[in-house]
Write a protein that holds these residues in place. Structure first.
Motif, PDB file in Angstrom:
ATOM      1  N   GLY A  83       0.985  -1.196  -0.146  1.00  0.00           N
ATOM      2  CA  GLY A  83       0.226  -0.117  -0.012  1.00  0.00           C
ATOM      3  C   GLY A  83       0.765   1.365  -0.100  1.00  0.00           C
ATOM      4  N   THR A  84       2.021   1.423   0.185  1.00  0.00           N
ATOM      5  CA  THR A  84       2.959   2.446   0.138  1.00  0.00           C
ATOM      6  C   THR A  84       3.099   2.939  -1.170  1.00  0.00           C
ATOM      7  N   GLN A  85       2.994   4.177  -1.541  1.00  0.00           N
ATOM      8  CA  GLN A  85       2.999   4.897  -2.870  1.00  0.00           C
ATOM      9  C   GLN A  85       4.447   4.605  -3.170  1.00  0.00           C
ATOM     10  N   GLN A  86       4.744   4.330  -4.417  1.00  0.00           N
ATOM     11  CA  GLN A  86       5.994   4.166  -5.118  1.00  0.00           C
ATOM     12  C   GLN A  86       6.658   5.484  -4.968  1.00  0.00           C
ATOM     13  N   MET A  87       7.990   5.791  -4.568  1.00  0.00           N
ATOM     14  CA  MET A  87       8.616   7.059  -4.647  1.00  0.00           C
ATOM     15  C   MET A  87       9.083   7.183  -5.714  1.00  0.00           C
ATOM     16  N   TRP A  88       9.551   8.407  -6.144  1.00  0.00           N
ATOM     17  CA  TRP A  88      10.119   8.907  -7.178  1.00  0.00           C
ATOM     18  C   TRP A  88      11.559   9.309  -6.799  1.00  0.00           C
ATOM     19  N   GLN A  89      12.574   9.398  -7.553  1.00  0.00           N
ATOM     20  CA  GLN A  89      14.056  10.039  -7.215  1.00  0.00           C
ATOM     21  C   GLN A  89      13.898  11.138  -6.155  1.00  0.00           C
ATOM     22  N   ASN A  90      13.035  12.294  -6.935  1.00  0.00           N
ATOM     23  CA  ASN A  90      12.781  13.281  -5.786  1.00  0.00           C
ATOM     24  C   ASN A  90      11.243  13.449  -5.387  1.00  0.00           C
ATOM     25  N   GLU A  91      10.879  13.910  -4.307  1.00  0.00           N
ATOM     26  CA  GLU A  91       9.517  14.052  -3.932  1.00  0.00           C
ATOM     27  C   GLU A  91       9.756  15.400  -3.260  1.00  0.00           C
ATOM     28  N   TYR A  92       8.654  16.193  -3.479  1.00  0.00           N
ATOM     29  CA  TYR A  92       8.442  17.458  -3.200  1.00  0.00           C
ATOM     30  C   TYR A  92       7.124  17.680  -2.185  1.00  0.00           C
ATOM     31  N   TYR A  93       7.469  18.591  -1.109  1.00  0.00           N
ATOM     32  CA  TYR A  93       6.543  18.953  -0.240  1.00  0.00           C
ATOM     33  C   TYR A  93       6.430  20.348   0.040  1.00  0.00           C
ATOM     34  N   TYR A  94       4.887  20.630   0.586  1.00  0.00           N
ATOM     35  CA  TYR A  94       4.943  21.999   0.942  1.00  0.00           C
ATOM     36  C   TYR A  94       4.488  21.950   2.345  1.00  0.00           C
ATOM     37  N   LEU A  95       5.414  22.929   2.858  1.00  0.00           N
ATOM     38  CA  LEU A  95       5.287  23.085   4.616  1.00  0.00           C
ATOM     39  C   LEU A  95       4.893  24.261   4.803  1.00  0.00           C
TER      40      LEU A  95
END
Length: 171
Positions: A83-95
Motif C-alpha cells: 500500500g505504500t506509494q512508490q517514490m520517485w527520485q525526488n519528492e516535493y512537499y509544501y510545509l
C-alpha cells in the motif's frame, strides 16, 4: 542528509522541501521501513514527484547490478510495505509550520537528502522529460488550493518509535 536509522531533521517555516531518495539494496536489500513525518504543527502537503524517474523504473546499462532504482536480481531488491506509494527520485512537499522527518531504516539500506526548494525548481524538475534524458515526466498534485494530499506516514503526535506512524495519515 539523513542516512541512518533514527536520524532526523526538523523543518520549520513556509515553503517547498525536496526529499531525494538514495536506495542502496546493494548494501542491504530487503523490506524498506519508510521514513515518518512526526510532530506536525501546521500543514504539510505532497505536491509533486520528479527526478525524471520513479525508483522502480528500469535502468538501462547499469554496471552495478541495478535493474531498477529499487535493485535487481543480482543484488536483491528494496521492498515497500503493501500500500505504500512508490517514490520517485525526488519528492516535493509544501510545509507551512513545523515537522520532523525521521529516517526509519531497519531493513533495506537507504538515505534521504533534504533540501529547501521553490515552486520554480519543482516546476523545472517535473517538466524535464525524455528529450532531456529523463525516463518520464513527473506528476504534480498541487493545484494551489490546499487540496494536494498529505504524505503517507505523517502524524501530529511524536511517538517514541516513528516507524509506528500509520501509513494512511489523517491529520
Amino acid at each position: 542528509m539523513i542516512y541512518h536509522h533514527g536520524e532526523s531533521v526538523t523543518l520549520s517555516g513556509r515553503g517547498y522541501v525536496q526529499v531525494r531518495w538514495q536506495i542502496s539494496p546493494k548494501s542491504r536489500p530487503g523490506a524498506l521501513v519508510m521514513p515518518a513525518w512526526t510532530g506536525l504543527r501546521g500543514k504539510l502537503f505532497h505536491v509533486a514527484s520528479g527526478g525524471g524517474r520513479r525508483m522502480d523504473d528500469p535502468l538501462t546499462g547499469s554496471p552495478d547490478g541495478y535493474a531498477t532504482g529499487m535493485g535487481g536480481p543480482t543484488i536483491g531488491y528494496a521492498v515497500l510495505p503493501a500500500g505504500t506509494q512508490q517514490m520517485w527520485q525526488n519528492e516535493y512537499y509544501y510545509l507551512d509550520g513545523t515537522v520532523t522527518l525521521t529516517q526509519d531504516e531497519r531493513g533495506c539500506d537507504y538515505g534521504l537528502i533534504v533540501f529547501p526548494s521553490s515552486w520554480q525548481a519543482v516546476h523545472q524538475d517535473v517538466i524535464t522529460g525524455p528529450a532531456q534524458g529523463a525516463i518520464r515526466y513527473g506528476p504534480v498534485r498541487d493545484d494551489g488550493s490546499d487540496s494536494a494530499p498529505v504524505p503517507q506516514y505523517v502524524t501530529r503526535t511524536t511517538p517514541t518509535d516513528p516507524a509506528t506512524v500509520p501509513q494512511r495519515s489523517r491529520v
